[in-house]
Motif scaffolding. Structure first.
Motif, short mmCIF file in Angstrom:
data_model
loop_
_atom_site.label_atom_id
_atom_site.label_comp_id
_atom_site.label_asym_id
_atom_site.label_seq_id
_atom_site.Cartn_x
_atom_site.Cartn_y
_atom_site.Cartn_z
N THR A 43 113.89 82.19 57.84
CA THR A 43 113.13 81.93 56.61
C THR A 43 112.21 83.09 56.26
O THR A 43 112.17 83.54 55.10
CB THR A 43 112.31 80.64 56.77
N ILE A 44 111.47 83.58 57.24
CA ILE A 44 110.56 84.71 56.98
C ILE A 44 111.34 85.94 56.54
O ILE A 44 110.95 86.66 55.62
CB ILE A 44 109.71 85.01 58.23
N GLY A 45 112.48 86.19 57.21
CA GLY A 45 113.31 87.33 56.83
C GLY A 45 113.85 87.18 55.41
O GLY A 45 113.92 88.17 54.65
N SER A 46 114.22 85.96 55.04
CA SER A 46 114.75 85.71 53.69
C SER A 46 113.68 85.94 52.62
O SER A 46 113.95 86.50 51.56
CB SER A 46 115.30 84.28 53.59
N ILE A 47 112.46 85.48 52.91
CA ILE A 47 111.36 85.68 51.95
C ILE A 47 111.09 87.17 51.77
O ILE A 47 110.93 87.66 50.64
CB ILE A 47 110.08 84.96 52.43
N ALA A 48 111.06 87.91 52.88
CA ALA A 48 110.79 89.34 52.80
C ALA A 48 111.90 90.07 52.06
O ALA A 48 111.65 90.98 51.26
CB ALA A 48 110.63 89.92 54.21
#
Length: 241
Positions: A43-48
Motif C-alpha cells: 500500500t505504501i509503495g502504491s501511494i508513493a
C-alpha cells in the motif's frame, strides 16, 4: 520538459519520504513479514508510485496520505507490542500442524494451507517423510518450524541422551509461558505445569515480579528460558559488517 522535471521532482520526493518513513515505522526481514506487514508495504509503495507519476495527485496530498498510513502502522505496532490479545488478533498465533509424524489437518486448514503446501515446505527443509517429524509448527508468517524425532537428528555428543527427550519435546516445544509480564494460562495448562511451578522457576532465576519478564518459554528438555526487561547488551557492542 516541464513534465519530465515534475516527474523527477515527484519521484525524488517520494523516494526520500519512503526512506524516512520506513525508518520511522520500523523494518523487518522479509522472512519475518506477516500478511499484515506485506499488505502495508504494498500500500505504501502504491501511494508513493501514484504520487510520483500521476500529476493529478498533488504532492501535498501524497505526502499527507503516506504520513497518515505510517502513523496507523506505528499505532498498530505499538498496540501489538503492549497487548498480547491484539498481537494474536493481528499477527495470529503459531499453530501445531504435525505431531509425532501425524499431520493435523484441522489445524492446517485454520491457516488455509493444504497438504501439498505442507509437503513442499518439508521438502525445502530436506524432509521427504512427515513421519520423521516430532513436532511441526506453522508460524504466523507462514514459515514452518520443525523438530525431528530423535532418531532422525544428526548425532552429536550432546545427543546421546535424546532417547528420553521425545515425549518432553512434543509436550513443551514452542510454548510461551509469559509474554510481557502476562502469564499464558492456556500454554501453562497444555504443558502440564502449574502457576506455582512457574513462580518457583522464576524465583530461582532471580525474578520476583512478573512485570520484570519480557519472555519466558519452556524448552524441550523441560527447563525454563527467561528474558528479563532489565537485560542489557554490553555498551559499544556493534555487529561487524
Amino acid at each position: 520538459m516541464e513534465d519530465i522535471m515534475d516527474i523527477v521532482i515527484r519521484t525524488s520526493l517520494g523516494f526520500v519520504i519512503l526512506f524516512i518513513l520506513t525508518h520511522i515505522a520500523g523494518r523487518k526481514a522479509v522472512s519475518q513479514l506477516t500478511f499484515f506487514d506485506y499488505v502495508n508495504g504494498i500500500t505504501i509503495g502504491s501511494i508513493a508510485a501514484a504520487m510520483a507519476v500521476d500529476s493529478s495527485i498533488g504532492m501535498v496530498a501524497g505526502v499527507v496520505s503516506l504520513g497518515v498510513w505510517t502513523v496507523w502502522i506505528m499505532i498498530i505496532n505499538f498496540i501489538t507490542l503492549k497487548s498480547v490479545p491484539a498481537r494474536k488478533l493481528i499477527d495470529s498465533e503459531p499453530i501445531m500442524v504435525i505431531h509425532n509424524g501425524k499431520i493435523l489437518e484441522d489445524n492446517l486448514g485454520k491457516r488455509y494451507f493444504n497438504v501439498h503446501h505442507l509437503l513442499k515446505q518439508l521438502r525445502m527443509r530436506g524432509v521427504f517423510d512427515p513421519n520423521e517429524i516430532e513436532v511441526g509448527i506453522m508460524e504466523s508468517n507462514g514459515h514452518l518450524s520443525i523438530l525431528k524425532k530423535a532418531q532422525f537428528q544428526p548425532v552429536t555428543a550432546k545427543d546421546l541422551n535424546l532417547s528420553s527427550r521425545g515425549a518432553a519435546a512434543s509436550q513443551f516445544v514452542g510454548k510461551e509461558l509469559v509474554v510481557d509480564g502476562t502469564v499464558i494460562e492456556k500454554n501453562l495448562t497444555e504443558s502440564g505445569l502449574t502457576r506455582q511451578w512457574l513462580e518457583s522457576q522464576l524465583q530461582s532465576q532471580g525474578v520476583t515480579d512478573l512485570n520484570e519478564v519480557t519472555l519466558a518459554t519452556i524448552n524441550p528438555d523441560g527447563t525454563l528460558y527467561v528474558d528479563k526487561k532489565s537485560d542489557q547488551a554490553p555498551l559499544n557492542q556493534h555487529v561487524k559488517k
